[in-house]
Scaffold this active site. Structure first.
Site, mmCIF file in Angstrom:
data_model
loop_
_atom_site.group_PDB
_atom_site.id
_atom_site.type_symbol
_atom_site.label_atom_id
_atom_site.label_comp_id
_atom_site.label_asym_id
_atom_site.label_seq_id
_atom_site.Cartn_x
_atom_site.Cartn_y
_atom_site.Cartn_z
ATOM 1 N N SER A 8 -24.843 -15.564 -6.233
ATOM 2 C CA SER A 8 -25.260 -14.305 -6.863
ATOM 3 C C SER A 8 -24.256 -13.924 -7.954
ATOM 4 C CB SER A 8 -25.419 -13.206 -5.810
ATOM 5 O OG SER A 8 -26.097 -12.084 -6.359
ATOM 6 N N GLU A 58 -31.438 -19.361 -10.641
ATOM 7 C CA GLU A 58 -32.217 -18.617 -9.653
ATOM 8 C C GLU A 58 -32.068 -17.145 -9.956
ATOM 9 O OE1 GLU A 58 -30.903 -16.425 -7.101
ATOM 10 O OE2 GLU A 58 -28.901 -16.610 -7.960
ATOM 11 N N HIS A 107 -31.468 -16.414 -3.505
ATOM 12 C CA HIS A 107 -31.285 -15.329 -2.550
ATOM 13 C C HIS A 107 -32.196 -15.537 -1.342
ATOM 14 C CE1 HIS A 107 -29.221 -13.646 -5.974
ATOM 15 N NE2 HIS A 107 -28.814 -12.619 -5.256
#
Length: 354
Positions: free
Chosen positions: A149, A253, A324
């Site tokens: 992230s 992502e 995630h």
């Protein structure tokens, strides 16, 4: 003299001298500048009983009980947790001041008793500490760093300035299902060179038996793995913390972003010339990437990706277990790999560790 005050011919001359490139789609793009690629400096593999440094370079942990749960998870890995000094600090949505978060990370790299480092969570804040890190010192003390992230900013900065490969994988606060743990263990403990495959659909419907790979352009490609969260990566464009993507396999992502925002960020990477440089592209998962107000004229996320990637003429696919999600693969950032966009595979070509 300001630019606007220059004679028209001089102004045009300056524009002509500006570094640009014409991409595959015929768009004029600024030629991205990146620092020289540093030599690869591999960390050593982990073993049972090693100390794992825990840092919070971005968002804060709510309370000490959350930290205790994280430390128990680390002990279940067979490692001894060592939380950073300012682990429980809070400065708004950040885990303490920029200086303290940067100092905590640097101390973990300098501490010879710490074998590897793992971020406890993401959030926002890693990019704020990039100017405060000593990259030469990190290169002298290569250690596995794991997180995902917002930690993408650290992975990319390390690749750009240290040559130390890292792991885009679960944060310490993750749920760590068995397959996620096995993937991390293979890289960090075993020195394995795994092949990751787009996971098969599960369920009882006929559609569960179909190929889950979405291939935007067929083919195979080799290059070092670079990437992470799309939002974080696109925000680093134009900064000195983005590595050279020439010949790289770009993996990306995201989560909780509307389709048009994904389109906007991919367009930014395209206009920056990054898509022209890479050898291939893997898009992992886009969790909850749906605009509820999109209406009948909205693109699906797969249409957005297809429009961005199909015309590049480079192997590109979607569906890898990157992002995630609980059951995520651990991707060795900075390590060579080969992708097959029809099979939906990422084959790591050499160990993460020395």
């Amino acid at each position: 003299m300001t630019f606007s005050a220059l004679p028209r011919r001089s102004a045009l001359g300056l524009l002509a001298a500006a570094p640009v490139m014409i991409g595959a789609r015929g768009l004029a793009r600024a030629a991205p500048t990146s620092p020289p690629r540093p030599p690869l400096r591999k960390p050593r593999a982990l073993k049972a009983g090693d100390t794992l440094g825990l840092v919070a370079p971005a968002g804060f942990i709510a309370d000490r009980f959350g930290l205790e749960e994280i430390m128990e998870a680390v002990r279940a890995m067979g490692l001894e947790p060592k939380p950073a000094a300012h682990m429980l600090d809070r400065n708004g949505y950040l885990a303490g001041s920029d200086k303290d978060r940067a100092d905590d990370l640097m101390k973990m790299f300098r501490d010879d008793s710490v074998s590897a480092i793992m971020s406890v969570r993401g959030g926002w804040g890693c990019a704020r500490i990039l100017p405060l890190l000593d990259y030469a010192e990190i290169a002298r003390h290569p250690k596995i760093f794991c997180g995902f992230s917002d930690n993408t900013a650290l992975h990319l900065a390390f690749a750009a300035h240290t040559g130390v490969p890292s792991v885009h994988g679960p944060n310490a606060s993750a749920s760590w299902p068995q397959d996620a743990w096995d993937a991390f263990h293979a890289l960090a403990f075993e020195g394995a060179t795994p092949t990751y495959k787009v996971p098969a659909n599960v369920g009882t419907s006929l559609s569960a038996q179909t190929n889950p790979v979405r291939t935007f352009h067929p083919g195979t490609a080799r290059g070092r793995l670079l990437g992470g969260n799309l939002t974080v990566l696109s925000a680093l464009v134009g900064t000195p913390y983005l590595p050279d993507f020439t010949g790289a396999i770009l993996f990306i992502e995201d989560t909780n972003e509307s389709e048009y925002r994904i389109d906007r960020m991919l367009t930014q990477l395209s206009l920056a010339g990054i898509f022209d440089k890479v050898a291939g592209i893997v898009f992992g998962q886009c969790t909850n990437c749906v605009n509820p107000d999109g209406g009948w004229g909205n693109f699906t996320i797969y249409e957005v990706l297809d429009r961005q990637f199909a015309s590049l003429g480079k192997p590109a696919f979607q569906g890898a277990a990157i992002g995630h999600i609980a059951h995520q693969d651990s991707i060795p950032v900075g390590i060579p790999a080969e992708i097959d966009s029809i099979a939906g595979t990422i084959r790591v070509l050499e160990p993460l560790t020395a």
